[in-house]
Structures are given as C-alpha cells and as structure tokens.
Write a protein that holds these residues in place. Structure first.
Motif, short mmCIF file in Angstrom:
data_model
loop_
_atom_site.label_atom_id
_atom_site.label_comp_id
_atom_site.label_asym_id
_atom_site.label_seq_id
_atom_site.Cartn_x
_atom_site.Cartn_y
_atom_site.Cartn_z
N HIS A 237 -5.30 -2.08 -3.64
CA HIS A 237 -4.45 -1.44 -4.65
C HIS A 237 -4.69 0.06 -4.58
O HIS A 237 -5.78 0.53 -4.87
CB HIS A 237 -4.83 -1.98 -6.04
CG HIS A 237 -3.85 -1.62 -7.12
ND1 HIS A 237 -2.64 -2.25 -7.28
CD2 HIS A 237 -3.93 -0.69 -8.10
CE1 HIS A 237 -2.02 -1.73 -8.33
NE2 HIS A 237 -2.78 -0.77 -8.84
N TRP A 238 -3.67 0.83 -4.17
CA TRP A 238 -3.85 2.27 -4.02
C TRP A 238 -2.50 2.97 -4.13
O TRP A 238 -1.44 2.33 -4.16
CB TRP A 238 -4.51 2.62 -2.69
CG TRP A 238 -4.11 1.76 -1.52
CD1 TRP A 238 -4.64 0.56 -1.16
CD2 TRP A 238 -3.08 2.04 -0.57
NE1 TRP A 238 -4.02 0.08 -0.04
CE2 TRP A 238 -3.06 0.96 0.35
CE3 TRP A 238 -2.18 3.08 -0.39
CZ2 TRP A 238 -2.17 0.89 1.42
CZ3 TRP A 238 -1.29 3.03 0.69
CH2 TRP A 238 -1.29 1.94 1.57
N VAL A 239 -2.54 4.29 -4.25
CA VAL A 239 -1.32 5.09 -4.47
C VAL A 239 -0.97 5.83 -3.19
O VAL A 239 -1.84 6.42 -2.53
CB VAL A 239 -1.51 6.09 -5.61
CG1 VAL A 239 -0.29 6.99 -5.75
CG2 VAL A 239 -1.78 5.36 -6.92
N TRP A 240 0.30 5.78 -2.84
CA TRP A 240 0.84 6.56 -1.72
C TRP A 240 2.09 7.28 -2.20
O TRP A 240 3.04 6.67 -2.61
CB TRP A 240 1.17 5.65 -0.53
CG TRP A 240 1.92 6.33 0.56
CD1 TRP A 240 1.49 7.35 1.34
CD2 TRP A 240 3.28 6.06 0.97
NE1 TRP A 240 2.47 7.73 2.23
CE2 TRP A 240 3.58 6.96 2.03
CE3 TRP A 240 4.25 5.15 0.56
CZ2 TRP A 240 4.82 6.96 2.67
CZ3 TRP A 240 5.49 5.15 1.20
CH2 TRP A 240 5.76 6.06 2.24
N ARG A 241 2.05 8.61 -2.19
CA ARG A 241 3.17 9.43 -2.66
C ARG A 241 3.61 8.97 -4.04
O ARG A 241 2.87 9.10 -5.00
CB ARG A 241 4.32 9.41 -1.64
CG ARG A 241 3.98 10.17 -0.35
CD ARG A 241 5.18 10.20 0.60
NE ARG A 241 4.89 10.97 1.80
CZ ARG A 241 5.16 12.26 1.95
NH1 ARG A 241 5.72 12.92 0.96
NH2 ARG A 241 4.87 12.88 3.07
#
Length: 263
Positions: A237-241
């Motif tokens: 679970h992570w953020v990209w843009r």
C-alpha cells in the motif's frame, strides 16, 4: 594539478514509453571522495539504447581521463553487461547476426561500446532499485532527462561543461551541486512532446482507477516507467503521484494491483 583517480562508475538508462522519450545518467566516483555526474536525453529512443548510451558516456569519460588503473563499471542492465562481456565476439564473427541469423539490434551502439571497451574496465552487474546509492542516483538522473527536466549534476570543481553528443540529440551536462541554476538545453519541442506523453500516461492511470481495473506488477511498472522489482519492493500500500496503489491479490504467479485517486 593531478586529476583524481576514478574508483568506480555507475550507469543507468530510462525511457518513457519504450520506445519514447529517454534519458541516461552516469555517476563517477573518485578515490579522493569527490563525485562527477553526467546525463542526457533523447526524444525518441528505447530503454536499452539509453542503458547503452550511459555506458558509452562512462567509457568515454574513462578514456579521456587517461587513467591506467583498473575501475569497476556498474550497470543494472543484463543486456549491456552480457552483450559486452559474452555476446559481442560471436556477433562480430557472424557479421553482426544473432545465433538465429537475425541482425543484431542497436549495432551502432554496440560498435561504439566495442571500440571504447578496455581491459582496464571491470564490468559489474548491480540489481536495479535495490538501494545501491550509485544506481539509485543514476536512475534519478536518467528519469529526469527522460521527462525533459534538467537535474542539478555534481562535479568536483566549479566549472560547468556542456558536451553535445553527435547524431544523438543528447546533451551531457556536469554542474556543481551548489546554487548554479540549471541550464536550459533541451529543445522546447522535445519538452512539449515529453509533456504530452506524460499527460497521456496520467490519463491512462485515471481511467484504470475510475474503471476499477486490476493490473499486474509488470503492467504497473510499464505505466510508471520503472523496473517491475521496484513495484513489489514498495510493499502492499503506497502512494504514486495522485493515486494510492494497493495490492489486491495474487492470481497464479501474478500480483494484481488497484489504483485509487486520492485528490
């Protein structure tokens, strides 16, 4: 003044679209602890050609230094490492044909690498996105150029040098890590085209998110223009843009991911 001895050199290439806008980066480490960085870009190329162009720039830098002491040259491209250390002799004997009798791809760059290679260069493979500082920095430089940006590049002294690479529409730039402003050398039309490619990629990501499509690790890596290993190494679970990327499930030998718009 005696020039510092080169200890090792890292190289990397990147491409948005593959084929598409590309960039390459080189980080040179000297024995006295200083660093010099090189980079460049091309408006229409492939990832393999950018990996090769980075290696060519590194070999040229080493040759121009006149150094006789052996150095280590690191690449995260098995294509480049195996090509230069294993495949080249066979290709040349067969008249630049593969074992299947097909023309060798990127022959023009392989010929340059063959000419520049030296017994003083020890070719070493480093796994990409594995936390190696030299490889990670090369990746940052290469991706910046592939996006039409001009990163601040380090060099041991206060000079700024620009070298045009013939017939490649690429620029090598070395710069101090201080307050010298980045110099605009990428043509505007190239930057505009790279921006269009970026917008197309963002629209694609938006559609994947809005439709709830699940995509594999390799497909997500292609969308983000990164190595597939870098996708799985980021966790579940992570953020990209503008999106949260979440691991949903595994199907067979594939991991499926979902994008959710967060703004």
């Amino acid at each position: 003044m005696t020039s510092p001895l080169i200890q090792k050199i890292y190289t990397d290439g990147a491409c948005s679209g593959n084929p598409g806008a590309g960039g390459w980066g080189v980080v040179v480490y000297f024995e006295n602890g200083t660093v010099q960085e090189l980079g460049g870009g091309s408006p229409e190329t492939t990832n393999n050609r950018m990996e090769m162009q980075a290696a060519i720039a590194a070999l040229k830098f080493f040759k121009d230094s006149g150094q006789s002491k052996v150095i280590a040259l690191y690449t995260d491209s098995e294509y480049v490492k195996n090509g230069i250390t294993k495949w080249l002799p066979g290709w040349k004997k067969k008249g630049w044909k593969t074992s299947a009798g097909k023309p060798v791809l990127n022959q023009d760059l392989w010929e340059q690498l063959d000419e520049l290679d030296s017994p003083k260069v020890e070719w070493r493979y480093v796994r990409g996105h594995s936390g190696d500082p030299g490889n990670e920095r090369c990746d940052v430089i290469a991706r910046a150029f592939s996006q039409g940006k001009m990163p601040q590049l380090k060099m041991p002294d206060l000079q700024v040098s620009l070298t045009l690479i013939p017939n490649a529409a690429e620029v090598v730039m070395s710069e101090t890590p201080s307050s010298i402003d980045a110099i605009e050398v990428v043509p505007r039309e190239v930057r505009v085209e790279q921006l269009r490619n970026l917008v197309d990629m963002l629209h694609m990501a938006d559609e994947i998110a809005s439709k709830g499509y699940l995509i594999s690790s390799s497909e997500l890596a292609d969308l983000m223009d990164i190595n597939a290993n870098a996708v799985t190494s980021r966790g579940d679970h992570w953020v990209w843009r503008n999106w949260v990327v979440s691991r949903v499930r595994r199907e067979g030998n594939q991991i499926l991911w979902q994008l959710e718009r967060v703004d």
